[in-house]
Every structure is written in C-alpha cells, then in structure tokens.
Design an enzyme around this catalytic site. Structure first.
Site, PDB file in Angstrom:
ATOM      1  CG  HIS A  39      48.969  45.065  -6.353  1.00 46.79           C
ATOM      2  ND1 HIS A  39      50.226  45.554  -6.628  1.00 46.79           N
ATOM      3  CD2 HIS A  39      49.161  43.959  -5.587  1.00 46.79           C
ATOM      4  CE1 HIS A  39      51.137  44.787  -6.043  1.00 46.79           C
ATOM      5  NE2 HIS A  39      50.522  43.804  -5.412  1.00 46.79           N
ATOM      6  CD  GLN A  63      53.185  36.395   2.602  1.00 45.53           C
ATOM      7  OE1 GLN A  63      52.071  36.506   3.112  1.00 45.53           O
ATOM      8  NE2 GLN A  63      53.373  36.588   1.312  1.00 45.53           N
ATOM      9  N   GLY A 149      45.511  37.267  -7.701  1.00 47.25           N
ATOM     10  CA  GLY A 149      46.068  37.198  -9.044  1.00 47.25           C
ATOM     11  C   GLY A 149      46.547  35.800  -9.403  1.00 47.25           C
ATOM     12  CG  ASP A 152      51.595  35.695  -6.571  1.00 43.97           C
ATOM     13  OD1 ASP A 152      52.811  35.536  -6.451  1.00 43.97           O
ATOM     14  OD2 ASP A 152      51.076  36.810  -6.795  1.00 43.97           O
TER      15      ASP A 152
HETATM   16  P1  AMP Z   1      51.331  40.902  -3.419  1.00 41.56           P
HETATM   17  O1  AMP Z   1      51.256  42.340  -3.038  1.00 41.56           O
HETATM   18  O2  AMP Z   1      52.502  40.551  -4.267  1.00 41.56           O
HETATM   19  O3  AMP Z   1      51.130  39.985  -2.245  1.00 41.56           O
HETATM   20  O4  AMP Z   1      50.084  40.633  -4.370  1.00 41.56           O
HETATM   21  C1  AMP Z   1      48.775  40.927  -3.933  1.00 41.56           C
HETATM   22  C2  AMP Z   1      47.783  40.345  -4.920  1.00 41.56           C
HETATM   23  O5  AMP Z   1      48.022  40.888  -6.214  1.00 41.56           O
HETATM   24  C3  AMP Z   1      47.941  38.823  -5.072  1.00 41.56           C
HETATM   25  O6  AMP Z   1      46.646  38.251  -5.208  1.00 41.56           O
HETATM   26  C4  AMP Z   1      48.741  38.687  -6.330  1.00 41.56           C
HETATM   27  O7  AMP Z   1      48.547  37.465  -6.993  1.00 41.56           O
HETATM   28  C5  AMP Z   1      48.177  39.843  -7.146  1.00 41.56           C
HETATM   29  N1  AMP Z   1      49.126  40.217  -8.198  1.00 41.56           N
HETATM   30  C6  AMP Z   1      50.460  40.485  -8.061  1.00 41.56           C
HETATM   31  N2  AMP Z   1      51.016  40.735  -9.263  1.00 41.56           N
HETATM   32  C7  AMP Z   1      50.029  40.608 -10.185  1.00 41.56           C
HETATM   33  C8  AMP Z   1      49.969  40.732 -11.606  1.00 41.56           C
HETATM   34  N3  AMP Z   1      51.033  41.040 -12.328  1.00 41.56           N
HETATM   35  N4  AMP Z   1      48.783  40.531 -12.215  1.00 41.56           N
HETATM   36  C9  AMP Z   1      47.675  40.211 -11.496  1.00 41.56           C
HETATM   37  N5  AMP Z   1      47.663  40.090 -10.154  1.00 41.56           N
HETATM   38  C10 AMP Z   1      48.813  40.278  -9.500  1.00 41.56           C
END
Ligand code: AMP
Length: 283
Positions: A39, A63, A149, A152
């Site tokens: 993040h 979601q 990221g 995903d």
């Molecule tokens: P989330 O909190 O899981 O919804 O993720 C929020 C954002 O962080 C999304 O755009 C994810 O794709 C990105 N993200 C989560 N894990 C990673 C990672 N290991 N590397 C890069 N981006 C990430």
C-alpha cells in the site's frame, strides 16, 4: 504536514471543491486498510506524481460475498494513519458503510468483460462492488491520478475499463507487486495465516516464478506453465481455486503464448480458510 481526516461524503466534496479552486493536483490511493509496504509503495508513487496524496480506508461491504471475511477483515486504524502520514499522505477518507451506502442506495457499476472469469467467477458480485465503490471514490475526490497494485491485476483491469468508459478523466497507474523476502505477495490477508500456513504459502510465488523461468527457456504452452504452478500448490497442500494463463490486456484465456504477446499467469488458492491470490507476467 498534519493529516486531514474526513469521514462524510459532504466533507469530502467540500474538500475537493477547495482543492480544485487552489489548483492543486491529487493522487488517490484507495485501500481497505491494515496497511503494508504494498500500500505505501502506491502512496510514495503518488507523492512523485501529484501535489497532494489522499488515501481512503474502507472495508467495502458490497465487494464481499455472504460467506466471505467482511466481519473478520483485519483493522488497525491508528497504525494505518501513522503509515499513511509517514508515506506522505495528507488527506484520509475513512467513511462508515452508512456514509457510502445510505438508506435507499440502488446504483451499481458493472464492468462487463474483464470482470468475467478468474476472481469474477469465484466471487460473484465482487467486481460490481469494487467498480461501484471505486467509481464513487473517483467521483468524490476527482483525482488526476489513482494508483492500484498489480497484485490485484483483474481489479486493475476493471478499474482501467470503468475510468475510460465513464470518461472519469483520471490516469490509472498500476504498480508492481511488493513481496516478502521469500517471494510471498504482501497482503492484509497474510495476517490470517498460521506459522505453518505462512511457510507453505510461499509455494504460490515459487510456482509462478518457476513458470516464468520455464517460459524464458522456451515453454509457451498454457498447460505446461500452469502445471508448474499446480505442482508447487500440491506439494504445499494448497487447495487450488484457479491457475490460468491469460492475455495481459484483454484477460482472454490463452492456450499458448505467441511471440511478442504479453501474458499473465494468475493463481488463487486456499490455505485453510484463507484465500490468497497472486500473478506474474510471462512473455
Ligand atoms: P486492499 O487494501 O487489499 O484493497 O489494497 C489496496 C490497494 O493496494 C490495491 O490497489 C491493491 O492492489 C494494492 N496492493 C495490495 N497488496 C499489494 C502488494 N503486495 N503490492 C502492491 N500493491 C498492493
């Protein structure tokens, strides 16, 4: 600089009007919190690309499926605020579900093609929830740039499509997956893993890297590449949800990578109740 914390859509709209009057550009990083280096890598890139960086933390109920982990999703508000501030974020949006989905809410965004297959099939309604909340956030913040990221990757494709199709006028930036030292993709859901599961989880990235190496030595067939991943999952007794090779731009399934084509290998698997996903580019 001190953090501005907003919790209602009215406050956020007021903030956006003032920012646009001042002529400052904004980078937005939407998250569900329990933040890690993946993040913060998005936030730091936001600092490079805009005058102001904002992040949202919202565990978006629309979601999650009825049997998924909405109620147990990990949370750490104070730790998250400290990480955001350290990464250069100055505006936070932390709405309650009522603020995003008030009584009578009935409008949803559906992205058709790229929401199908992979997680779209395994988690019915998931990308409709993602597309709806991200459209709302982009409309509320009106950022110049929004960062997501590649971890995903299908979600990134869904968001690129909606931003383009709905003429939201925002640049969608995809950032590389940040990994633990042993290769496991960082994820808030890694916190669910027992010590034993955490050790076995490395098989997911190990399988993906083995397939990448095989491609570099000339293996181009999808069944051969996916079998390399499956072998690692079996060895670590990770229950496969899917292992698939798809075109990187269209997410169409592939049987073979042709010369010059950009493809991605996608994996989802269960360790106990924890579902982890990962992907890498091949080709
Ligand atoms: P989330 O909190 O899981 O919804 O993720 C929020 C954002 O962080 C999304 O755009 C994810 O794709 C990105 N993200 C989560 N894990 C990673 C990672 N290991 N590397 C890069 N981006 C990430």
């Amino acid at each position: 600089m001190a953090l501005t914390v907003l919790t209602t859509t009215a406050e956020l709209q007021q903030y956006t009007r003032a920012r646009l009057r001042e002529g400052k550009t904004l980078a937005l990083v939407p998250t569900m919190g329990f933040l890690h280096d993946g993040h913060t890598s998005l936030m730091k890139e936001g600092v490079r690309r805009a005058d102001v960086v904002a992040a949202s933390i919202f565990v978006n109920p629309t979601q999650f499926g009825p049997k998924e982990d909405l109620s147990t999703y990990p949370r750490d508000r104070d730790g998250d605020l400290a990480k955001c501030e350290a990464a250069g974020v100055t505006v936070m949006f932390l709405p309650e579900p009522q603020a995003m989905y008030p009584q009578g809410f009935q409008t949803y965004v559906t992205v058709e093609k790229v929401s199908q297959g992979l997680c779209g099939d395994r988690r019915p309604g998931h990308f409709r929830g993602v597309a709806t909340v991200v459209t709302k956030l982009l409309t509320l913040f009106r950022p110049e740039v929004a960062l997501f990221g590649e971890k995903d990757f299908q979600q990134l494709c869904v968001i690129r499509a909606l931003a383009k199709d709905l003429d939201l006028g925002v640049e969608i930036v995809g950032m590389p997956t940040v990994r633990e030292a042993d290769g496991l993709a960082k994820s808030s859901r890694n916190s669910y893993l027992s010590a034993d599961e955490r050790q076995r989880a490395v098989a997911i990235s190990r399988g993906l890297f083995a397939a990448q190496a095989a491609f570099m030595s000339g293996t181009t067939r999808a069944d051969s590449l996916t079998e390399l991943v499956r072998a690692q999952l079996r060895a670590a007794t990770i229950r496969e949800d899917y292992v698939e090779l798809r075109d990187e731009a269209t997410l169409e399934p592939l049987t073979q990578i042709v010369s010059g084509q950009r493809a991605r290998l996608f994996v989802a698997g269960f360790l106990g109740k924890t579902r982890l996903i990962d992907n890498v580019r091949v080709g």
